[in-house]
Design a protein around this motif. Structure first.
Motif, mmCIF file in Angstrom:
data_model
loop_
_atom_site.group_PDB
_atom_site.id
_atom_site.type_symbol
_atom_site.label_atom_id
_atom_site.label_comp_id
_atom_site.label_asym_id
_atom_site.label_seq_id
_atom_site.Cartn_x
_atom_site.Cartn_y
_atom_site.Cartn_z
ATOM 1 N N SER A 1 80.110 69.478 18.974
ATOM 2 C CA SER A 1 79.510 69.194 17.673
ATOM 3 C C SER A 1 79.194 67.720 17.487
ATOM 4 O O SER A 1 78.410 67.358 16.622
ATOM 5 C CB SER A 1 80.455 69.659 16.552
ATOM 6 O OG SER A 1 81.688 68.990 16.641
ATOM 7 N N ALA A 2 79.800 66.852 18.303
ATOM 8 C CA ALA A 2 79.528 65.422 18.201
ATOM 9 C C ALA A 2 78.852 64.879 19.438
ATOM 10 O O ALA A 2 78.597 63.696 19.532
ATOM 11 C CB ALA A 2 80.835 64.656 17.965
ATOM 12 N N PHE A 3 78.527 65.756 20.373
ATOM 13 C CA PHE A 3 78.011 65.279 21.656
ATOM 14 C C PHE A 3 76.674 64.571 21.511
ATOM 15 O O PHE A 3 76.392 63.589 22.163
ATOM 16 C CB PHE A 3 77.863 66.452 22.629
ATOM 17 C CG PHE A 3 77.443 66.022 23.998
ATOM 18 C CD1 PHE A 3 78.381 65.457 24.844
ATOM 19 C CD2 PHE A 3 76.140 66.156 24.430
ATOM 20 C CE1 PHE A 3 78.013 65.051 26.111
ATOM 21 C CE2 PHE A 3 75.771 65.750 25.689
ATOM 22 C CZ PHE A 3 76.711 65.195 26.534
ATOM 23 N N ILE A 4 75.850 65.065 20.609
ATOM 24 C CA ILE A 4 74.533 64.464 20.417
ATOM 25 C C ILE A 4 74.686 63.016 19.983
ATOM 26 O O ILE A 4 74.010 62.128 20.479
ATOM 27 C CB ILE A 4 73.733 65.262 19.385
ATOM 28 C CG1 ILE A 4 73.460 66.678 19.922
ATOM 29 C CG2 ILE A 4 72.429 64.580 19.052
ATOM 30 C CD1 ILE A 4 72.903 67.614 18.890
ATOM 31 N N ALA B 1 79.351 77.301 26.065
ATOM 32 C CA ALA B 1 80.243 76.209 26.475
ATOM 33 C C ALA B 1 80.162 75.025 25.531
ATOM 34 O O ALA B 1 79.219 74.867 24.749
ATOM 35 C CB ALA B 1 79.880 75.755 27.892
ATOM 36 N N THR B 2 81.180 74.183 25.632
ATOM 37 C CA THR B 2 81.187 72.839 25.064
ATOM 38 C C THR B 2 81.437 71.869 26.217
ATOM 39 O O THR B 2 81.428 72.257 27.384
ATOM 40 C CB THR B 2 82.281 72.692 23.988
ATOM 41 O OG1 THR B 2 83.565 72.901 24.598
ATOM 42 C CG2 THR B 2 82.078 73.696 22.862
ATOM 43 N N THR B 3 81.680 70.601 25.904
ATOM 44 C CA THR B 3 81.835 69.605 26.963
ATOM 45 C C THR B 3 82.978 69.938 27.902
ATOM 46 O O THR B 3 82.856 69.795 29.125
ATOM 47 C CB THR B 3 82.064 68.207 26.346
ATOM 48 O OG1 THR B 3 80.972 67.898 25.482
ATOM 49 C CG2 THR B 3 82.159 67.141 27.428
ATOM 50 N N ARG B 4 84.091 70.413 27.362
ATOM 51 C CA ARG B 4 85.295 70.622 28.165
ATOM 52 C C ARG B 4 85.818 72.057 28.095
ATOM 53 O O ARG B 4 86.886 72.334 28.650
ATOM 54 C CB ARG B 4 86.393 69.656 27.701
ATOM 55 C CG ARG B 4 85.970 68.191 27.734
ATOM 56 C CD ARG B 4 86.934 67.289 26.970
ATOM 57 N NE ARG B 4 86.474 65.911 26.978
ATOM 58 C CZ ARG B 4 85.603 65.395 26.114
ATOM 59 N NH1 ARG B 4 85.108 66.159 25.140
ATOM 60 N NH2 ARG B 4 85.239 64.132 26.203
ATOM 61 N N LEU C 1 90.568 72.151 23.547
ATOM 62 C CA LEU C 1 90.158 73.453 23.024
ATOM 63 C C LEU C 1 90.229 73.480 21.503
ATOM 64 O O LEU C 1 89.313 73.973 20.829
ATOM 65 C CB LEU C 1 91.041 74.543 23.628
ATOM 66 C CG LEU C 1 90.668 75.993 23.325
ATOM 67 C CD1 LEU C 1 89.252 76.296 23.787
ATOM 68 C CD2 LEU C 1 91.658 76.944 23.987
ATOM 69 N N ASN C 2 91.312 72.945 20.954
ATOM 70 C CA ASN C 2 91.458 72.937 19.500
ATOM 71 C C ASN C 2 90.364 72.110 18.828
ATOM 72 O O ASN C 2 89.900 72.445 17.734
ATOM 73 C CB ASN C 2 92.833 72.390 19.118
ATOM 74 C CG ASN C 2 93.963 73.332 19.493
ATOM 75 O OD1 ASN C 2 93.750 74.537 19.668
ATOM 76 N ND2 ASN C 2 95.166 72.794 19.633
ATOM 77 N N GLU C 3 89.971 71.014 19.467
ATOM 78 C CA GLU C 3 88.959 70.136 18.886
ATOM 79 C C GLU C 3 87.549 70.687 19.054
ATOM 80 O O GLU C 3 86.727 70.609 18.132
ATOM 81 C CB GLU C 3 89.040 68.746 19.532
ATOM 82 C CG GLU C 3 90.285 67.962 19.190
ATOM 83 C CD GLU C 3 90.223 67.363 17.794
ATOM 84 O OE1 GLU C 3 89.151 67.442 17.147
ATOM 85 O OE2 GLU C 3 91.236 66.817 17.329
ATOM 86 N N GLU C 4 87.240 71.235 20.220
ATOM 87 C CA GLU C 4 85.864 71.619 20.522
ATOM 88 C C GLU C 4 85.529 73.047 20.096
ATOM 89 O O GLU C 4 84.396 73.328 19.703
ATOM 90 C CB GLU C 4 85.592 71.453 22.023
ATOM 91 C CG GLU C 4 85.613 69.999 22.476
ATOM 92 C CD GLU C 4 85.157 69.816 23.904
ATOM 93 O OE1 GLU C 4 85.190 68.670 24.381
ATOM 94 O OE2 GLU C 4 84.760 70.800 24.559
ATOM 95 N N ILE C 5 86.509 73.957 20.191
ATOM 96 C CA ILE C 5 86.273 75.341 19.768
ATOM 97 C C ILE C 5 87.461 75.776 18.907
ATOM 98 O O ILE C 5 88.372 76.466 19.377
ATOM 99 C CB ILE C 5 86.102 76.295 20.975
ATOM 100 C CG1 ILE C 5 85.073 75.748 21.966
ATOM 101 C CG2 ILE C 5 85.651 77.676 20.492
ATOM 102 C CD1 ILE C 5 84.830 76.643 23.174
#
Length: 753
Positions: free
Chosen positions: A8-11, A163-166, A291-295
């Protein structure tokens, strides 16, 4: 505090969404033109079939669902191993054995590491990866950068990944009512690893120890690939296994062949089961935190749409217009392949395993730490592309390389699995740093400069350090003779001998270092390294009018066949490597007898089929006519290569993609220019292959590239204008491009000589 880079913050994290200006005539969904299946089968291209062999017949890419530069890429798995030159997925295979959280170097012939795989099973519990697979059909398979979907025919399960970054998020829909299972395992070829079932939390955790290859082959790299799997449904049973031995209700298993763990469920027909997996290179705790932060939830659609937006924001930075749909597919698939590696190594918290660090960790407080650099390939054009399109990310990459040197004492040659290797030849991290520095992407300190000089001038005092991959191979011979003689077999490297190729590549690296010295005002050093950059002349044999192997006594070998592979050349023939003087093409022209002789030899090289596009050392060759007074030949050859060596089918790449280097050649060819000498801020012109291109820089400035008359017949440049003024040069300046403006190519069907 550092910016937390998750989906959500990758951009924001690497600037992919910074006030992007969309071309009103360009599509809003650029991912529709990305086909991740291109390159997953054996090549069908002309040069690939002529020159390739073994693993070189495959592009070695996976249909990865991934964030650009993601820590972990997610791919369907058709083989279960982490063996050198074995990708997780090949188009020819008919059985899927799992869905892999992969750390494969995209397009490479290296080795998978630290991966895990999850597989849904229906009916009887089968855990062994060699036996649990399901048949599938490409007719029931959909691959995009943001979602992969397939029907597992044997189990009547629809499987989807995003997926997300990690982290990865998977969704399984069951076609029948009855017993279902989720099996997860580390993909350890060594019979190592660990899994633990946390039944009360619907969670399985584990790790897969990372091993080195090349230097230190088989040694532990000092860290593991850690994972945390969580499911939203309470299992009715659980356990662990090793091969065919299943241990119900057992919570832990470690260091046995084919180990893993499972959850079992009772499912209804049409029931959906969602599972998410966090990864880390530091610990299970960091994987769980990622995992908790990204999903934080199990919202598959939200995660998928967020990833789709991330890719569209990035791909839209280079918006192309033209009538040929296949050309757009080739272009945007190539762009997708350009953003696979190097990979982000740090967790959301900033922690990452210390480079060559023996289980120690470090923390980055600003930006990202990257590793898995396919340096011998990507220094040629990939980092030049990053400097133009994503300079902030490229700056982090360069700082990561310099951090490795600060920790280990030497610039890495080919940093992989966060360790030193000398997998390939040359010292091209120097070029990557020089390219970014001369273009103003990064600043360098005196400490940075000294460690670059250290690589260029010194060899490790300890033989153990040298064999571990630190320092330039055969540097002592290079400094003593001005070339590497045939008597030095370079045994402490994965690529042995290859003395002429090493000499040529070190000469280029010395030129790159000279450019750094020049910008830093170090005139004495500049003159010294520029003199060393002329060492390519020392392996030019006038009797054969070609680069040739040379003995320590100064004589050239008589065992010479120009168009055959030989031990003193890397992955090619002497004729193919003869053209590798990217920093002094004018000097090479002079050595070969002037422009007429040079052009005649280059003509013959292409006429007899010596050009091999499937390997990187020749990628600059089509552009050499720009230096020798016949640029229309460059325009013709580049157009032919783009048509013949790139396709839209699974075999549409002509050799190993090597972290996207094969793909970025197509991107530059389509834009109309290419960085023959990446250490200089310039590009050689070949003419755009789209009617209109709009590049939106990270700064918000736009560069328009117009070729309204371009077609498959109109490939020759008639006139160039830049910002409305006629442009006479065969090259473009990086700073002019980065400043934005309008380049217009008037194209026609006949050469303008």
């Amino acid at each position: 505090m550092r910016i937390k880079i998750y989906l959500s913050a990758f951009i924001l994290g690497i600037g992919f969404g910074c006030s992007t200006k969309q071309n009103v005539n360009a599509p809003s969904d650029f991912t529709q033109f990305v086909n991740p299946m291109i390159g997953t089968a054996k090549t069908t291209t002309i040069a690939g079939l002529r020159h390739g062999g073994g693993s070189e017949h495959n592009a070695q890419v996976q249909p990865s669902v991934t964030v650009p530069f993601g820590m972990t890429n997610w791919s369907a798995q058709t083989n279960n191993v982490e063996t050198k030159c074995m990708s997780a997925y090949y188009y020819k295979d008919s059985i899927i054995t799992g869905f892999r959280g992969s750390h494969w170097l995209s397009g490479s012939c290296t080795q998978e590491y630290g991966s895990c795989a999850i597989m849904p099973v229906f009916g009887d519990l089968v855990c062994n990866p060699d036996k649990r697979g399901s048949a599938y059909s490409h007719d029931n398979e959909t691959a995009t950068p943001y979602c992969y979907k397939v029907s597992l025919a044997d189990y009547h399960i629809s499987a989807e990944m995003t997926a997300t970054t990690r982290c990865g998020l998977l969704r399984f829909t069951f076609g029948n009512e009855g017993p279902a299972h989720l099996v997860i395992n580390p993909n350890s070829d060594e019979g190592e690893g660990f899994v633990k079932v946390n039944a009360d939390n619907n969670e399985i955790v584990g790790y897969n120890p990372v091993h080195r290859i090349y230097q230190g082959w088989g040694k532990h790299a000092g860290f593991s690939g850690y994972f945390v799997m969580q499911v939203e449904k309470v299992p009715v049973s659980y356990g662990v296994y090793s091969g065919d031995d299943i241990h119900q209700k057992q919570l832990i298993i470690e260091n046995l062949p084919n180990l893993g763990a499972y959850f079992s469920f009772d499912v209804k027909k049409g029931e959906v089961l969602r599972v998410k997996i966090g990864t880390s290179f530091v610990s299970v705790e960091e994987a769980r935190n990622n995992l908790n932060e990204e999903i934080p939830d199990f919202d598959f659609e939200k995660t998928k749409e967020s990833l789709k937006k991330t890719w569209n924001d990035l791909l839209s930075r280079v918006a192309v217009q033209g009538d040929d749909h296949d050309d757009k597919v080739k272009f945007y698939t190539a762009l997708y392949h350009c953003f696979q590696q190097p990979r982000i190594y740090n967790d959301v918290s900033g922690t990452y395993p210390r480079f060559d660090g023996n289980a120690q960790t470090d923390t980055i407080c600003d930006g990202n730490y990257y590793c898995d650099f396919s340096v011998w390939d990507t220094y040629r054009a990939m980092h030049a592309f990053y400097s133009l399109i994503v300079p902030e990310a490229n700056a982090d990459m360069v700082r990561s390389l310099l951090t490795m040197a600060q920790v280990g004492g030497w610039m890495p040659i080919f940093p992989k699995w966060n360790s030193y290797t000398s997998a390939m030849i040359g010292d091209h991290v120097t070029s990557i740093v020089a390219e970014a520095y001369t273009k103003g992407v990064v600043d360098l300190t005196e400490e940075d400069y000294e460690i670059l000089k250290h690589n260029a001038n010194e060899s490790p005092e300890s033989f153990a350090e040298y064999t571990d991959g630190k320092g330039r191979r055969a540097l002592k011979s290079y400094l003593k003779y001005g070339y590497i003689p045939l008597e030095d077999s370079v045994m402490e490297a994965f690529h042995k001998r290859e003395q002429v190729s090493r000499t040529l590549e070190y000469a280029y690296d010395d030129f790159a270092l000279a450019q750094i010295a020049k910008k830093m005002g170090k005139t004495e050093d500049y003159n010294y390294y520029m003199k060393r950059a002329q060492n390519y002349r020392n392996v030019f044999d006038p009797e054969v009018n070609n680069m040739n192997g040379r003995h320590a006594d100064g004589t050239f070998t008589k065992d010479f066949t120009r168009d055959q592979h030989t031990s003193f050349i890397t992955e090619g023939t002497p004729w193919q490597y003869n053209w590798y003087v990217p920093h002094d093409v004018d000097g090479l022209i002079e050595l070969m007898g002037g422009k007429n002789a040079f052009n005649a030899d280059l003509d013959k090289f292409f006429e007899v089929g010596q050009y091999w596009h499937g390997n990187e050392p020749g990628h600059q060759i089509p552009f050499l006519y720009n230096y020798s007074g016949q640029p229309w030949k460059t325009q013709k050859i580049v157009a032919d290569v783009m048509n013949e060596e790139y396709g839209t089918g699974p075999g549409g790449l002509s050799g190993n993609d090597d972290a996207g280097e094969m793909s970025v050649w197509y991107v530059f060819g389509a834009l109309g220019f290419y960085p023959v000498c990446p250490a200089l801020p310039e590009y050689q012109i070949c003419g755009s292959k789209f009617n209109k291109v709009t590049i939106t820089m990270e700064s918000g400035k736009t560069l328009g590239i117009n070729a309204p008359e371009y077609s498959k017949e109109n490939i020759y440049i008639q006139q160039i204008t830049f910002n409305g003024k006629e442009y006479q040069s065969n090259s473009l300046n990086h700073f002019d491009l980065a400043s934005g403006g309008e380049i217009s190519f008037e194209m026609g069907p006949e050469p303008k000589k």
